[in-house]
Design a protein around this motif. Structure first.
Motif, PDB file in Angstrom:
ATOM      1  N   CYS A 436     -47.435 -12.723 -49.793  1.00 42.61           N
ATOM      2  CA  CYS A 436     -47.290 -14.007 -49.113  1.00 42.61           C
ATOM      3  C   CYS A 436     -47.658 -15.136 -50.063  1.00 42.61           C
ATOM      4  O   CYS A 436     -48.821 -15.237 -50.483  1.00 42.61           O
ATOM      5  CB  CYS A 436     -48.190 -14.080 -47.876  1.00 42.61           C
ATOM      6  SG  CYS A 436     -47.901 -12.794 -46.657  1.00 42.61           S
ATOM      7  N   ASP A 437     -46.678 -15.968 -50.410  1.00 36.87           N
ATOM      8  CA  ASP A 437     -46.958 -17.152 -51.217  1.00 36.87           C
ATOM      9  C   ASP A 437     -47.262 -18.322 -50.290  1.00 36.87           C
ATOM     10  O   ASP A 437     -46.616 -18.481 -49.245  1.00 36.87           O
ATOM     11  CB  ASP A 437     -45.762 -17.503 -52.101  1.00 36.87           C
ATOM     12  CG  ASP A 437     -45.502 -16.442 -53.171  1.00 36.87           C
ATOM     13  OD1 ASP A 437     -46.362 -15.551 -53.340  1.00 36.87           O
ATOM     14  OD2 ASP A 437     -44.445 -16.499 -53.815  1.00 36.87           O
ATOM     15  N   PHE A 438     -48.233 -19.147 -50.682  1.00 34.66           N
ATOM     16  CA  PHE A 438     -48.621 -20.263 -49.823  1.00 34.66           C
ATOM     17  C   PHE A 438     -49.099 -21.445 -50.655  1.00 34.66           C
ATOM     18  O   PHE A 438     -49.472 -21.297 -51.827  1.00 34.66           O
ATOM     19  CB  PHE A 438     -49.719 -19.828 -48.833  1.00 34.66           C
ATOM     20  CG  PHE A 438     -51.013 -19.401 -49.455  1.00 34.66           C
ATOM     21  CD1 PHE A 438     -52.062 -20.305 -49.630  1.00 34.66           C
ATOM     22  CD2 PHE A 438     -51.207 -18.086 -49.863  1.00 34.66           C
ATOM     23  CE1 PHE A 438     -53.267 -19.910 -50.200  1.00 34.66           C
ATOM     24  CE2 PHE A 438     -52.413 -17.678 -50.435  1.00 34.66           C
ATOM     25  CZ  PHE A 438     -53.440 -18.596 -50.595  1.00 34.66           C
ATOM     26  N   THR A 439     -49.054 -22.608 -50.043  1.00 33.42           N
ATOM     27  CA  THR A 439     -49.618 -23.811 -50.633  1.00 33.42           C
ATOM     28  C   THR A 439     -50.997 -24.026 -50.031  1.00 33.42           C
ATOM     29  O   THR A 439     -51.245 -23.666 -48.880  1.00 33.42           O
ATOM     30  CB  THR A 439     -48.750 -25.036 -50.355  1.00 33.42           C
ATOM     31  OG1 THR A 439     -48.720 -25.281 -48.938  1.00 33.42           O
ATOM     32  CG2 THR A 439     -47.314 -24.826 -50.850  1.00 33.42           C
ATOM     33  N   LEU A 443     -57.341 -26.362 -53.102  1.00 28.13           N
ATOM     34  CA  LEU A 443     -58.012 -25.063 -53.204  1.00 28.13           C
ATOM     35  C   LEU A 443     -58.199 -24.669 -54.665  1.00 28.13           C
ATOM     36  O   LEU A 443     -57.295 -24.839 -55.490  1.00 28.13           O
ATOM     37  CB  LEU A 443     -57.182 -24.001 -52.476  1.00 28.13           C
ATOM     38  CG  LEU A 443     -57.804 -22.603 -52.370  1.00 28.13           C
ATOM     39  CD1 LEU A 443     -59.053 -22.638 -51.499  1.00 28.13           C
ATOM     40  CD2 LEU A 443     -56.782 -21.615 -51.809  1.00 28.13           C
ATOM     41  N   THR A 444     -59.365 -24.138 -55.018  1.00 28.86           N
ATOM     42  CA  THR A 444     -59.663 -23.676 -56.380  1.00 28.86           C
ATOM     43  C   THR A 444     -60.214 -22.256 -56.309  1.00 28.86           C
ATOM     44  O   THR A 444     -60.714 -21.813 -55.259  1.00 28.86           O
ATOM     45  CB  THR A 444     -60.702 -24.578 -57.063  1.00 28.86           C
ATOM     46  OG1 THR A 444     -61.974 -24.414 -56.417  1.00 28.86           O
ATOM     47  CG2 THR A 444     -60.271 -26.046 -57.004  1.00 28.86           C
ATOM     48  N   PRO A 445     -60.160 -21.507 -57.432  1.00 31.63           N
ATOM     49  CA  PRO A 445     -60.740 -20.160 -57.438  1.00 31.63           C
ATOM     50  C   PRO A 445     -62.218 -20.152 -57.070  1.00 31.63           C
ATOM     51  O   PRO A 445     -62.722 -19.162 -56.525  1.00 31.63           O
ATOM     52  CB  PRO A 445     -60.502 -19.688 -58.869  1.00 31.63           C
ATOM     53  CG  PRO A 445     -59.300 -20.455 -59.325  1.00 31.63           C
ATOM     54  CD  PRO A 445     -59.438 -21.799 -58.687  1.00 31.63           C
ATOM     55  N   VAL A 465     -56.236 -12.310 -53.157  1.00 33.45           N
ATOM     56  CA  VAL A 465     -55.760 -13.696 -53.119  1.00 33.45           C
ATOM     57  C   VAL A 465     -55.983 -14.284 -54.498  1.00 33.45           C
ATOM     58  O   VAL A 465     -57.097 -14.207 -55.046  1.00 33.45           O
ATOM     59  CB  VAL A 465     -56.508 -14.539 -52.067  1.00 33.45           C
ATOM     60  CG1 VAL A 465     -55.984 -15.977 -52.073  1.00 33.45           C
ATOM     61  CG2 VAL A 465     -56.373 -13.933 -50.683  1.00 33.45           C
ATOM     62  N   ARG A 466     -54.944 -14.898 -55.076  1.00 32.81           N
ATOM     63  CA  ARG A 466     -55.086 -15.469 -56.421  1.00 32.81           C
ATOM     64  C   ARG A 466     -54.090 -16.609 -56.608  1.00 32.81           C
ATOM     65  O   ARG A 466     -53.053 -16.659 -55.938  1.00 32.81           O
ATOM     66  CB  ARG A 466     -54.841 -14.402 -57.486  1.00 32.81           C
ATOM     67  CG  ARG A 466     -53.436 -13.815 -57.468  1.00 32.81           C
ATOM     68  CD  ARG A 466     -53.220 -12.854 -58.614  1.00 32.81           C
ATOM     69  NE  ARG A 466     -51.891 -12.276 -58.603  1.00 32.81           N
ATOM     70  CZ  ARG A 466     -50.804 -12.862 -59.079  1.00 32.81           C
ATOM     71  NH1 ARG A 466     -50.886 -14.091 -59.588  1.00 32.81           N
ATOM     72  NH2 ARG A 466     -49.630 -12.260 -59.050  1.00 32.81           N
ATOM     73  N   PRO A 467     -54.377 -17.534 -57.530  1.00 33.18           N
ATOM     74  CA  PRO A 467     -53.393 -18.581 -57.843  1.00 33.18           C
ATOM     75  C   PRO A 467     -52.221 -17.992 -58.611  1.00 33.18           C
ATOM     76  O   PRO A 467     -52.376 -17.021 -59.365  1.00 33.18           O
ATOM     77  CB  PRO A 467     -54.197 -19.569 -58.696  1.00 33.18           C
ATOM     78  CG  PRO A 467     -55.315 -18.764 -59.273  1.00 33.18           C
ATOM     79  CD  PRO A 467     -55.645 -17.710 -58.268  1.00 33.18           C
ATOM     80  N   ASN A 473     -49.214 -23.187 -56.493  1.00 30.18           N
ATOM     81  CA  ASN A 473     -49.208 -22.327 -55.319  1.00 30.18           C
ATOM     82  C   ASN A 473     -50.113 -21.116 -55.491  1.00 30.18           C
ATOM     83  O   ASN A 473     -50.586 -20.813 -56.596  1.00 30.18           O
ATOM     84  CB  ASN A 473     -47.776 -21.879 -55.015  1.00 30.18           C
ATOM     85  CG  ASN A 473     -46.849 -23.038 -54.735  1.00 30.18           C
ATOM     86  OD1 ASN A 473     -47.268 -24.056 -54.182  1.00 30.18           O
ATOM     87  ND2 ASN A 473     -45.589 -22.906 -55.110  1.00 30.18           N
ATOM     88  N   TRP A 474     -50.308 -20.418 -54.381  1.00 26.33           N
ATOM     89  CA  TRP A 474     -51.175 -19.252 -54.345  1.00 26.33           C
ATOM     90  C   TRP A 474     -50.404 -18.055 -53.804  1.00 26.33           C
ATOM     91  O   TRP A 474     -49.336 -18.196 -53.206  1.00 26.33           O
ATOM     92  CB  TRP A 474     -52.393 -19.521 -53.459  1.00 26.33           C
ATOM     93  CG  TRP A 474     -53.370 -20.481 -54.060  1.00 26.33           C
ATOM     94  CD1 TRP A 474     -53.214 -21.824 -54.228  1.00 26.33           C
ATOM     95  CD2 TRP A 474     -54.655 -20.158 -54.582  1.00 26.33           C
ATOM     96  NE1 TRP A 474     -54.319 -22.365 -54.821  1.00 26.33           N
ATOM     97  CE2 TRP A 474     -55.243 -21.363 -55.046  1.00 26.33           C
ATOM     98  CE3 TRP A 474     -55.399 -18.976 -54.690  1.00 26.33           C
ATOM     99  CZ2 TRP A 474     -56.498 -21.406 -55.620  1.00 26.33           C
ATOM    100  CZ3 TRP A 474     -56.664 -19.013 -55.257  1.00 26.33           C
ATOM    101  CH2 TRP A 474     -57.208 -20.226 -55.725  1.00 26.33           C
ATOM    102  N   ARG A 475     -50.990 -16.842 -54.027  1.00 30.09           N
ATOM    103  CA  ARG A 475     -50.355 -15.609 -53.557  1.00 30.09           C
ATOM    104  C   ARG A 475     -51.403 -14.688 -52.946  1.00 30.09           C
ATOM    105  O   ARG A 475     -52.468 -14.461 -53.531  1.00 30.09           O
ATOM    106  CB  ARG A 475     -49.648 -14.912 -54.706  1.00 30.09           C
ATOM    107  CG  ARG A 475     -48.996 -13.575 -54.353  1.00 30.09           C
ATOM    108  CD  ARG A 475     -48.019 -13.153 -55.449  1.00 30.09           C
ATOM    109  NE  ARG A 475     -46.865 -14.058 -55.480  1.00 30.09           N
ATOM    110  CZ  ARG A 475     -46.046 -14.172 -56.525  1.00 30.09           C
ATOM    111  NH1 ARG A 475     -46.260 -13.470 -57.630  1.00 30.09           N
ATOM    112  NH2 ARG A 475     -45.007 -15.002 -56.465  1.00 30.09           N
TER     113      ARG A 475
END
Length: 527
Positions: A436-439, A443-445, A465-467, A473-475
Motif C-alpha cells: 500500500c503506497d500512501f501520502t 511524516l518522518t522516519p 512501513v518505510r519511505p 510518498n510512503w509504502r
C-alpha cells in the motif's frame, strides 16, 4: 448474491422498458397544433407526482414500436438534430439544448418543455427537427410523440457538457470535458437476490435557463413502485456542480431504496491487473469509493471486479459525503489515447441537511470488458421504505477532479498484490504480499509510523512501513496467509488498515475486500 452481466446497451434497453407517457395534470398540449404556455412551478410538479402515486401504475404505450425496433445502433447514429432547431441558440452566454431521437434502445417517449417566467411551453416532437437519411427507417415514424432525452452544450455550441438519456440517468463532462460515470435519480431494489432491479424513468422534463450557462432541469419520475418530482440545478465551476432536490412518493413497499445513486465501470486496476488479458495497465472510470463520516473519518475503499456480485454496506449515520472517485490521473497508468480514462471525473455527493441513520452501499458486479457498467454506490436509509410514504432529500453533486473536501491526513494512492515471503527464499503456499503506497504530509522516519491492520480472516505477518526512496510518498507492506480458508466457499477477507504514529492516525482508513480464488489465480500466474 447472484452473478449478473451488465452490457451498457442491453442495460439501457432494459431500463427504458419501464416508463410512462400520459397526459400530465394541468399541462397537456395537442401535438403539432402550436403549443400553448401554461403555468408551471416546483410545487405544481410535486403535486403531479403526488397525484400520480395515488393511481395504479400504467405501463407505457409505445407508438411505432416495430419501426423503432428497426432504428438500431447504426441507423440511430445517422440521425442528427438540426442546429437551427437548437434551444436558446440565440441567447448570448446561454447553454444550448438539443434533443435525442428515439430508437431501438430508447423507445419510451420523453416530453420536454421550456420554462420562462413561470410559464411552460412544450417542444413538440417532429421529424423535421432532425436530419434523417431517406433510407433510414426512422422516416416511417408517424405516431411517436416524444424524444429520448436531451443534451446540453456550452454557449459556443462546440461540445456537450451534460446529457439526460435512459431511465433516470444523466452524466456531465465534469472538469475535463470527458464523460465517464453516471448519476441517476433513484435506485430501487439494486442487487437484490430475490428479483430484478426496477428502473424508474424520467417521463417529462421542464428546462429553465439560469444566469450564464446555468440550466435547471425539473423532471417527473414514474415507475411501478415510486413517483417523484426532481429539481436539478446545474452550473459549471471547476467542473459541473448540481444541486438536486427530490420529492418521492412510494406506491409500493421497496426492499432496498437507494438515494443519490452513482453508476460506474471498473474492469481492473493496480489491485487486480491479473484479472484481465488486456494490454493496458488499468481500465476504469472510477477506482474507489470514498466516504466522509459524521465524525470526520475518511474512508477509502478501492473498487473490485469480484468473482460474483457483491453488495457491501458501510454504516455511516448522518454521512457528510460519499462518491466514486478516479484518483489515478497519470496517462502512463492507462496508455489509452482514445478514451482518456485519466480525465474521467470523480462524482461527490454532499447531503444538504441531516440524512439521519443509514449506510453507504457499494454494489460490484463481475465484468470481463470495459463496456459494462458494473459499479453502483448509493445511500440507503435505515428506515423502511413503505407504500404511501413520502420522502424529500437534497444534495450537492460535484463532478470534479478530486474530492472537494480538505484532507489534513494522508491518503492511500496505490494498492498492489504479489507473492508473499522473502525474495531469495522458498515462497510460502497461499500467501500474498499486500503493498500500500500512501501520502503522509510531514511524516518522518523518526515518527516511527506503524501499520494497523484488522482482518476478518487469514493471518498477517511481515509488516513494515518505510519511505519510498526518491519520492515524498510512503509504502506499507504485509503478508497475508489464507491457506487455511475453505476454497469451496471463497469467503472474502475484509481488511481495515490505517497508519499511525503513537496514538494518532496519520492516514485515512483503507478498506479492502479480497477473494481467495482471485488471490490463488494471482499466485498461479507466476512462472
Amino acid at each position: 448474491m447472484h452473478d449478473q452481466s451488465f452490457d451498457r446497451r442491453a442495460f439501457l434497453q432494459t431500463a427504458l422498458g419501464m416508463g410512462a407517457f400520459f397526459l400530465l395534470p394541468r399541462i397537456s398540449f395537442a401535438q403539432g397544433g402550436g403549443a400553448k404556455a401554461q403555468p408551471f412551478s416546483w410545487d405544481a410538479l410535486t403535486q403531479m407526482a403526488q397525484q400520480l402515486a395515488a393511481s395504479p401504475y400504467q405501463p407505457p404505450e409505445i407508438a411505432d414500436r416495430d419501426i423503432l425496433e428497426q432504428v438500431d445502433y447504426d441507423f440511430h447514429n445517422q440521425i442528427r438534430f438540426k442546429p437551427d432547431s437548437t434551444l436558446w441558440k440565440d441567447v448570448d452566454g446561454s447553454s444550448r439544448v438539443q434533443m435525442f431521437f428515439p430508437g431501438r434502445y430508447f423507445k419510451d417517449p420523453v416530453r420536454i418543455f421550456t420554462v420562462q417566467d413561470g410559464m411552460a411551453t412544450e417542444v413538440p416532437f417532429d421529424l423535421d427537427l432532425f436530419d434523417i437519411p431517406a433510407d433510414n427507417p426512422a422516416q416511417g415514424l408517424d405516431q411517436t410523440r416524444g424524444f429520448a432525452g436531451f443534451r446540453v452544450q456550452g454557449p459556443d455550441g462546440d461540445r456537450d457538457w451534460m446529457a439526460f438519456l435512459g431511465a433516470s440517468y444523466w452524466r456531465t463532462s465534469g472538469y475535463s470535458g470527458q464523460f465517464g460515470l453516471s448519476a441517476r435519480g433513484l435506485a430501487v431494489d439494486t442487487a437484490m437476490p430475490e428479483g430484478p432491479e426496477e428502473f424508474p424513468i424520467f417521463t417529462s422534463f421542464w428546462l429553465e435557463r439560469g444566469e450564464g450557462s446555468d440550466v435547471t432541469a425539473y423532471a417527473l419520475m414514474d415507475s411501478p413502485s415510486v413517483t417523484g418530482a426532481y429539481r436539478i440545478a446545474s452550473h459549471q465551476q471547476d467542473g459541473a456542480i448540481q444541486d438536486v432536490t427530490a420529492r418521492i412518493f412510494l406506491r409500493k413497499d421497496i426492499r432496498r431504496l437507494g438515494l443519490a445513486p452513482l453508476t460506474s465501470m471498473f474492469w481492473y486496476g493496480k489491485n487486480s491487473r491479473h484479472l484481465a488479458p488486456d494490454w493496458r495497465p488499468e481500465v476504469h472510470d472510477s477506482d474507489g469509493l470514498q466516504i466522509l463520516t459524521a465524525g470526520g473519518e475518511r474512508i477509502w475503499r478501492p473498487l473490485n471486479n469480484p468473482p460474483r456480485t457483491m453488495a457491501n454496506s458501510f454504516q455511516a449515520p448522518s454521512v457528510q459525503g460519499f462518491g466514486l472517485m478516479q484518483r489515478e490521473r497519470d496517462f502512463d497508468e492507462y496508455q489509452d489515447d482514445g478514451v482518456f480514462y485519466e480525465k474521467r471525473a470523480s462524482a461527490w455527493v454532499e447531503p444538504q441537511g441531516d440524512w439521519g441513520d443509514g449506510a453507504v452501499m457499494l454494489v460490484e458486479l463481475r465484468t470481463d470488458d470495459e463496456i459494462h457498467d458494473n459499479i453502483v454506490a448509493l445511500w440507503r436509509p435505515a428506515e423502511d421504505a413503505l407504500a404511501g410514504s413520502e420522502h424529500e432529500f437534497s444534495y450537492r453533486l460535484s463532478w470534479v477532479e478530486d474530492v472537494p473536501i480538505q484532507a489534513p491526513s494522508g491518503r492511500f494512492i496505490a494498492t498492489r498484490f504479489g507473492a508473499g515471503g522473502v525474495p531469495g527464499q522458498p515462497r510460502p503456499h497461499d500467501v500474498v504480499k499486500l503493498v500500500c503506497d500512501f501520502t503522509a504530509p510531514g511524516l518522518t522516519p523518526q515518527d516511527d509510523p506503524a501499520l494497523n491492520v484488522v482482518t476478518s480472516d487469514g493471518n498477517m505477518f511481515n509488516q513494515a512501513v518505510r519511505p519510498i526512496v526518491g519520492t515524498e510518498n510512503w509504502r506499507a507492506t504485509v503478508d497475508i496467509d489464507f491457506a487455511q480458508m475453505d476454497p469451496e466457499t471463497d469467503k472474502p477477507i475484509d481488511l481495515r488498515i490505517y497508519i499511525s504514529t503513537a496514538d494518532r492516525a496519520v492516514t485515512e482508513t483503507l478498506l479492502l475486500q479480497l477473494f481467495p480464488s482471485q488471490l490463488r489465480k494471482l499466485l498461479a500466474s507466476r512462472p
